[in-house]
Enzyme design. Structure first.
Site, PDB file in Angstrom:
ATOM      1  N   THR B  81       0.910  -1.054   0.288  1.00 56.74           N
ATOM      2  CA  THR B  81      -0.240   0.178  -0.157  1.00 56.74           C
ATOM      3  C   THR B  81       0.870   1.675   0.016  1.00 56.74           C
ATOM      4  O   THR B  81       1.470   1.557   0.960  1.00 56.74           O
ATOM      5  CB  THR B  81      -0.591  -0.014   1.341  1.00 56.74           C
ATOM      6  OG1 THR B  81      -1.717  -1.022   1.459  1.00 56.74           O
ATOM      7  CG2 THR B  81      -1.450   1.184   1.423  1.00 56.74           C
ATOM      8  N   LYS B 157      -7.749   1.315  -3.452  1.00 54.50           N
ATOM      9  CA  LYS B 157      -7.174   0.193  -2.231  1.00 54.50           C
ATOM     10  C   LYS B 157      -7.055   1.377  -1.074  1.00 54.50           C
ATOM     11  O   LYS B 157      -6.880   1.036  -0.202  1.00 54.50           O
ATOM     12  CB  LYS B 157      -5.248   0.365  -2.249  1.00 54.50           C
ATOM     13  CG  LYS B 157      -4.570  -0.292  -0.848  1.00 54.50           C
ATOM     14  CD  LYS B 157      -5.456  -1.304  -0.130  1.00 54.50           C
ATOM     15  CE  LYS B 157      -4.922  -1.642   1.183  1.00 54.50           C
ATOM     16  NZ  LYS B 157      -5.569  -2.451   1.737  1.00 54.50           N
ATOM     17  N   LYS B 226      -0.260   5.923   8.281  1.00 50.24           N
ATOM     18  CA  LYS B 226       0.808   5.884   7.631  1.00 50.24           C
ATOM     19  C   LYS B 226      -0.673   6.300   6.115  1.00 50.24           C
ATOM     20  O   LYS B 226      -0.472   6.996   4.580  1.00 50.24           O
ATOM     21  CB  LYS B 226       1.702   5.651   7.267  1.00 50.24           C
ATOM     22  CG  LYS B 226       1.918   4.855   5.814  1.00 50.24           C
ATOM     23  CD  LYS B 226       2.547   3.610   5.100  1.00 50.24           C
ATOM     24  CE  LYS B 226       1.527   2.412   4.559  1.00 50.24           C
ATOM     25  NZ  LYS B 226       2.029   1.320   3.748  1.00 50.24           N
TER      26      LYS B 226
END
Lengths: 280, 280
Positions: B81, B157, B226
């Site tokens: 990711t 995503k 994050k």
């Protein structure tokens, strides 16, 4: 909901402010009441489904005096989405007059009500709940009991509607990010609705938001505004800051300011698109 | 994921910075590489799954020089990711060296990976995607194709992880409102998770948030931080204000400030409880 009660064999006396709305029920054998108070008789059971707190208050404690007409021992099943504070106040009023109020707000749009697919949350006296359970089961496919505190079911209903509105806003922001990043939001929400978000809220509203189909309204935007106001009022009484609910309130206010009153409440998702400079 | 590839009959060369982590794979017949760059050979296929953008950048364009070692015509399946901007940059770097990068980020926790239940989003050159499809299918139960633009799968995503985090915050606020209103949030979230929110996100996180079970972490809180930073960065590049994402960022910052680094990312839901004066 009334038609499902008739289909289950109940003999109904029905009332609506707009008389024509009960015509189909009368055609099915229901008795027409001239005034709201006339639906009640001592020891009877009354089901109400109204637009807002003021209407329920007028029915119970106003001129219609439902709380008195049901006494002694009648039960009022209050199915409207109202504030827990209103339910508390009216349950006490019922008790003071010798009748009982059970809160039974529902999840489900009109088509779910027709198909007897409502999810019903109930709270109030155990004795009264046991007595009305067959009636609730004739209107929905599942009944969830949240205990004796009469306002509990209303708190749960508001929590659920808040979570739906939060999901609408999240989809609106995600769709706008994807659209402006050159990604097809329809395909992405379809994938999410088949996998980690495989639930009615996302499967139903995902395509509406991705493709901007906000009319006809399944649930009109000002009704969503009302529910978020009830959420914030309930949270204020419990001293709970709810930043997402505050953000949602502003999205509703802005949508109404922009003339989106006739759209579905999922049109709050347009707020993110507007902010990103996307023209309708 | 590597074990599932071995089980599907692939011969793997494996690398991890922590050598012991690949021991179980070597025991199953995988070849151990001494350095990351050694997993690649001209025309080969490499799968990478790393913690952040910097690690993927170092693998592709740094000392490990994956883009060069795969040339000519090798394919790098990048499953981390990361930001769409990083994927764009590295896909261009691959192309400049004569190899190809396909983005294939996944939805699913480690237990889903083990059970071959990952949902894989893929984007990049059609030819390369066709070639690697059996490899992706050996690691997940469904593959969703988002077109030729290599960064598209990363945008999807991030949109998905943003929507999950928004749901965590909404559940946190709803649970706090219910708790302080005297309603059992566990029973309410259970009802919602069986009905309008009958999806893995709500069924999985609902009980965790209602009962405050944030350890052990399924996905550590700083990793969620994050991802939200990547969402806001992507949104900034596309000029999209995302007020819910901004609110989520502050929840993550506050959770880290309060020492919740080792908790699951759903512990951002504690922010609403803290704000309402509830002590842990």
């Amino acid at each position: 909901m009334a038609a499902n009660l008739i289909a289950a064999g109940y003999h109904l006396t029905v009332y609506n402010r707009t008389t024509s709305k009960v015509d189909p029920l009368v055609a099915k054998g229901a008795h027409r009441a001239a005034r709201a108070g006339d639906v009640a008789h001592p020891g009877g059971i009354v089901v109400s489904m109204l637009a807002d707190d003021a209407s329920v208050r007028a029915l119970v404690a106003g001129e219609d005096a439902l709380a008195e007409h049901l006494a002694p021992d009648g039960i009022h099943i209050s199915m409207s989405t109202v504030s827990p504070a209103t339910t508390r106040e009216l349950a006490e009023h019922h008790a003071s007059k010798g009748s009982v109020m059970v809160a039974a707000p529902v999840f489900g749009r009109p088509n779910a009500a027709q198909a007897k697919q409502l999810r019903i949350c109930v709270s109030g006296s155990s004795e009264a709940k046991a007595k009305v359970r067959p009636i609730l089961e004739a209107m929905g496919n599942e009944v969830f009991d949240f205990g004796e505190n009469p306002e509990a079911a209303n708190v749960v209903k508001l929590a659920g509607n808040f979570m739906i509105a939060a999901a609408l806003e999240a989809m609106g922001e995600a769709v706008t990010m994807m659209r402006k990043s050159g990604v097809d939001p329809g395909a992405a929400l379809e994938m999410l609705g088949k996998t980690i978000f495989a639930a009615p809220v996302y499967q139903g509203y995902g395509p509406i938001i991705a493709h901007g189909r906000f009319t006809p309204a399944g649930f009109r935007l000002p009704l969503g505004m009302k529910d978020i106001e009830l959420v914030l009022q309930t949270a204020r009484e419990a001293n709970v800051p709810m930043p997402t609910a505050s953000l949602l309130r502003d999205r509703f206010v802005s949508a109404i300011a922009k003339g989106r009153d006739e759209m579905d409440w999922s049109a709050i998702a347009l707020g993110a698109a507007d902010d990103a400079g996307i023209k309708e």
